[in-house]
Structure formats: C-alpha cells, structure tokens
Enzyme design. Sequence first.
Site, PDB file in Angstrom:
ATOM      1  CB  CYS A 111      -0.939   0.023   1.200  1.00 38.37           C
ATOM      2  SG  CYS A 111      -2.036  -1.390   1.269  1.00 38.37           S
ATOM      3  CG  HIS A 249      -2.933   3.508   3.215  1.00 37.28           C
ATOM      4  ND1 HIS A 249      -3.421   3.273   1.956  1.00 37.28           N
ATOM      5  CD2 HIS A 249      -2.961   2.308   3.861  1.00 37.28           C
ATOM      6  CE1 HIS A 249      -3.723   1.994   1.835  1.00 37.28           C
ATOM      7  NE2 HIS A 249      -3.459   1.389   2.974  1.00 37.28           N
ATOM      8  CG  ASN A 279      -6.502  -0.657   1.700  1.00 41.99           C
ATOM      9  OD1 ASN A 279      -5.857  -0.074   0.827  1.00 41.99           O
ATOM     10  ND2 ASN A 279      -5.936  -1.305   2.696  1.00 41.99           N
TER      11      ASN A 279
HETATM   12  O1  UT7 Z   1      -3.177  -2.137   3.911  1.00 33.29           O
HETATM   13  C1  UT7 Z   1      -3.274  -3.178   4.841  1.00 33.29           C
HETATM   14  C2  UT7 Z   1      -4.709  -3.484   5.039  1.00 33.29           C
HETATM   15  N1  UT7 Z   1      -5.044  -3.997   6.331  1.00 33.29           N
HETATM   16  C3  UT7 Z   1      -5.832  -3.363   7.190  1.00 33.29           C
HETATM   17  O2  UT7 Z   1      -6.198  -2.252   6.985  1.00 33.29           O
HETATM   18  C4  UT7 Z   1      -6.260  -4.114   8.413  1.00 33.29           C
HETATM   19  C5  UT7 Z   1      -6.242  -3.308   9.657  1.00 33.29           C
HETATM   20  N2  UT7 Z   1      -7.189  -3.888  10.612  1.00 33.29           N
HETATM   21  C6  UT7 Z   1      -8.480  -3.521  10.608  1.00 33.29           C
HETATM   22  O3  UT7 Z   1      -8.869  -2.658   9.841  1.00 33.29           O
HETATM   23  C7  UT7 Z   1      -9.407  -4.190  11.594  1.00 33.29           C
HETATM   24  O4  UT7 Z   1      -8.661  -4.983  12.482  1.00 33.29           O
HETATM   25  C8  UT7 Z   1     -10.494  -5.058  10.885  1.00 33.29           C
HETATM   26  C9  UT7 Z   1     -11.480  -4.134  10.181  1.00 33.29           C
HETATM   27  C10 UT7 Z   1      -9.838  -5.994   9.876  1.00 33.29           C
HETATM   28  C11 UT7 Z   1     -11.259  -5.867  11.900  1.00 33.29           C
HETATM   29  O5  UT7 Z   1     -11.830  -5.014  12.898  1.00 33.29           O
HETATM   30  P1  UT7 Z   1     -11.761  -5.440  14.430  1.00 33.29           P
HETATM   31  O6  UT7 Z   1     -12.487  -4.418  15.175  1.00 33.29           O
HETATM   32  O7  UT7 Z   1     -10.312  -5.666  14.755  1.00 33.29           O
HETATM   33  O8  UT7 Z   1     -12.612  -6.778  14.444  1.00 33.29           O
HETATM   34  P2  UT7 Z   1     -12.168  -8.224  14.927  1.00 33.29           P
HETATM   35  O9  UT7 Z   1     -11.159  -8.795  13.975  1.00 33.29           O
HETATM   36  O10 UT7 Z   1     -11.827  -8.164  16.371  1.00 33.29           O
HETATM   37  O11 UT7 Z   1     -13.513  -9.033  14.744  1.00 33.29           O
HETATM   38  C12 UT7 Z   1     -14.630  -8.793  15.606  1.00 33.29           C
HETATM   39  C13 UT7 Z   1     -15.738  -9.780  15.257  1.00 33.29           C
HETATM   40  C14 UT7 Z   1     -15.259 -11.226  15.188  1.00 33.29           C
HETATM   41  O12 UT7 Z   1     -16.287 -12.032  15.713  1.00 33.29           O
HETATM   42  P3  UT7 Z   1     -16.231 -12.570  17.232  1.00 33.29           P
HETATM   43  O13 UT7 Z   1     -14.962 -13.374  17.310  1.00 33.29           O
HETATM   44  O14 UT7 Z   1     -16.212 -11.363  18.097  1.00 33.29           O
HETATM   45  O15 UT7 Z   1     -17.481 -13.388  17.332  1.00 33.29           O
HETATM   46  C15 UT7 Z   1     -15.110 -11.496  13.721  1.00 33.29           C
HETATM   47  O16 UT7 Z   1     -15.291 -12.867  13.389  1.00 33.29           O
HETATM   48  O17 UT7 Z   1     -16.242  -9.481  13.949  1.00 33.29           O
HETATM   49  C16 UT7 Z   1     -16.224 -10.675  13.147  1.00 33.29           C
HETATM   50  N3  UT7 Z   1     -15.993 -10.292  11.759  1.00 33.29           N
HETATM   51  C17 UT7 Z   1     -16.986  -9.913  10.940  1.00 33.29           C
HETATM   52  N4  UT7 Z   1     -18.307  -9.810  11.117  1.00 33.29           N
HETATM   53  C18 UT7 Z   1     -19.047  -9.374  10.066  1.00 33.29           C
HETATM   54  C19 UT7 Z   1     -14.822 -10.220  11.078  1.00 33.29           C
HETATM   55  N5  UT7 Z   1     -15.033  -9.793   9.826  1.00 33.29           N
HETATM   56  C20 UT7 Z   1     -16.366  -9.607   9.705  1.00 33.29           C
HETATM   57  C21 UT7 Z   1     -17.212  -9.163   8.661  1.00 33.29           C
HETATM   58  N6  UT7 Z   1     -18.516  -9.051   8.899  1.00 33.29           N
HETATM   59  N7  UT7 Z   1     -16.712  -8.812   7.442  1.00 33.29           N
END
Ligand code: UT7
Length: 358
Positions: A111, A249, A279
């Site tokens: 990125c 970004h 993104n």
């Molecule tokens: O250029 C590099 C690109 N990378 C990034 O930008 C990633 C940076 N990280 C992030 O943006 C965030 O960590 C995410 C958006 C990827 C995730 O957000 P989070 O607040 O860290 O969520 P999490 O991973 O802690 O997930 C929370 C819950 C989980 O369920 P449980 O375990 O609490 O039951 C996930 O399974 O949300 C669930 N989950 C979803 N639910 C609905 C994960 N993805 C999804 C989804 N829709 N797409």
Amino acid sequence: MPSASITGWGKCLPPAVLSNDDLATFLDTSDDWVATRTGIRERRISHVSLGELAAVAAKRALACAGLEGVDIDLIVFGSTTYDDQCPNQASGLQRAIGAEGCAAMDVNTACTSFLYGLSTATAMLRTGVARNALVVGAELISPFMDWSDRDVAVLFGDGAAAVVLQAGDADDGLQLEKLGCYGESREILRIHGIGGAYINQGRNLGDTRWQFEGQEIFKKAVHGMSQACEDVLARAGLAPGDVDLVVPHQANLRIIESVAKRAGVPMERVYVNVQRYGNMSAATVPVALCEALEEGRIGAGARLLMPAFGGGLTFCAHLVRWGERTTPLATSDAALPPCERSALQIVRAIIEAKGKRS
Ligand code: UT7
C-alpha cells in the site's frame, strides 16, 4: 539541487460500485458491521486491466500538467497487483502514453508503493537522472481477492491515480520523508497463491488465500505511521498546527483517526474518502490527493503530510509543499470503455472461475 514540483494529477476509478449490501449477498457480513468497524460503505470493481486503469489516470495527469507522453523521461509504477510479472507494468504504460524510450520501473511496497515511488522519482529528479517523471499508484485487487473470506473481502477495492513531477528551482514538491519497514511482521499480511513459490510446482497458482491478522496490522499501522509523522515534523522543525492537510493511506477510518489523534491534527484537517472506495492499496493516497484538490481542500503553498502503511509491513510519511497552481492546465478526454456488468456480476464471475478450477 533541483526540486521536483508536482505539476499534474489525475485519477481513474472504475465505474462499477460494490456496496456492503452487495457483499452481504454472498458473505456473512452486514453494512452495519463494515461501516462501523472500517468506515467503508462501498468500493469500485474494475472491468478492465490494471494497465488500462493506469493509462487513463496517467493521460489525465499529463493533461493537467500541460505535457504529453513524449515529454516524460521516467515512469515509476507503484502497485502490488501487476497484470504480469514480466514485462513490467511501467513499460506497458510507456507504450500507452507514447513516452517512447523513457526509463520505466515498477515499485512494490504494497500500500505504500505510490509514496515509495514518489521518493524514488523525486530523488532521480534531484540528481538530474530525469527531468519529467510520472509516478503512478494503481491496483486491481479484485482478481487477487479471496471472495470467500469476510475478514478481507470487505476491505479492498480497485482504482488508479498518477502525478507528474517536474524538475525546477521552485521550493515545492516533496520536502522530507521517512521510509521504514517492520520486516519481522511480514507474516501478518501475506497473499498465498501468487509468485514464484507457487508457479510450476503443481500448486494451485491463482487460488489465493489471505493470511491476515487484522488487529496486529492495525496496531503496527498506527505505530509506524505515527512514528514516521513525528520524525518528519521534527526534522522539518514543524508543529502539528503547521500542517494544512493530512492526506493519509485510506484503509480504515479508525486507523486514520488514531494516527491523526497521535499526530495532534484535528480531523477537520484530515482528508478522508475511505467510505467511497475502501482500501485501494497504492492508489489510495494519489486518489485522495486528486479529490482534495478537486474539492478545494489544498491551497497554494499548502503543507501536506501523507502517512501510509502496507504489507511488509512497510510504513512511511511524506511532507509535501504544494506549489502555486491548484487547478489543471487542461483536461484529457481519455476514458475507460463502458462497463456492461454490475460490480456484483464481475465479482460473481471471479468466484465462479475459481470454483471451476478447484
Ligand atoms: O493495507 C493493509 C490493510 N489492512 C488493514 O487495513 C487491516 C487493519 N485492521 C483492521 O482494519 C481491523 O482490524 C479489521 C477491520 C480488519 C477488523 O476489525 P476489528 O475491530 O479488529 O474486528 P475483529 O477482527 O476483532 O472481529 C470482531 C468480530 C469477530 O467475531 P467474534 O470473534 O467477536 O465473534 C469477527 O469474526 O467481527 C467478526 N468479523 C466480521 N463480522 C461481520 C470479522 N469480519 C467480519 C465481517 N462481517 N466482514
């Protein structure tokens, strides 16, 4: 030593829009989850190749600078999702814009590729290697996506943008930058299924699977970008109040807010368009730059701070002094061919093609 003024800018967003509700038709997700956790509402899905997207963006940037392809003596193409490994993408762009014979190189730092490319081209203008450069940030992520994985499929989109740099004696353009990489964290973002580790070895080349530790990436991204911002402001002898606009970004609104808070810059002075495009990796910063200019958010002489992070895990921050001109010298009639399918139809075709292979 000459400076490298940014004299042209142009973007190309494919027209097909994939909403969060569209994603929810084939993934266990919702508009509410994606919008709340990331700020993203929709993203673009391309019906054409990366080369075609970049060529339109480049022609628009050239018109904006009042130049033609023959005037360009260096192309730096920043991307992670090249149409081909060999020949490189920059050589294809050279042909598309008629910049015959010019230097043409690709830069891949995920990125951050556009900003690493801006550093590369600026250095080459300063040392007299080139006088007029085109720097591109473009990505076609949709064919690389694992559309069965809701952890990543909701985050990314396709797009392209380019800037023209011209050597001169004005004191504008890139002033200072910090480039870095947390190599020890390279496994937290890996796309399995592409590259020499897979090809001709009986594995399923092209069936991508993303290794993606979202929360770890989040933490490293905020840390890296904040350190880089602090570093460039300190070396420039500037306070956060001296920054007119942060053009970061665009991966996640929460990441942008955390970096702005740590940098001490209020969100009113941060440009955000992640809600419309998701993104787009290397394309996010140059597209955001184009839109900030279109919306009159960048004035003559403005100080811009551009922090970014990406796979690797690379990070950087660039301090740019804008020149006098904030409007294009001319516009280009370059355009993409019409798109006959919806974004959802394009994505479903990718999913079906993958299903047939496995
Ligand atoms: O250029 C590099 C690109 N990378 C990034 O930008 C990633 C940076 N990280 C992030 O943006 C965030 O960590 C995410 C958006 C990827 C995730 O957000 P989070 O607040 O860290 O969520 P999490 O991973 O802690 O997930 C929370 C819950 C989980 O369920 P449980 O375990 O609490 O039951 C996930 O399974 O949300 C669930 N989950 C979803 N639910 C609905 C994960 N993805 C999804 C989804 N829709 N797409």
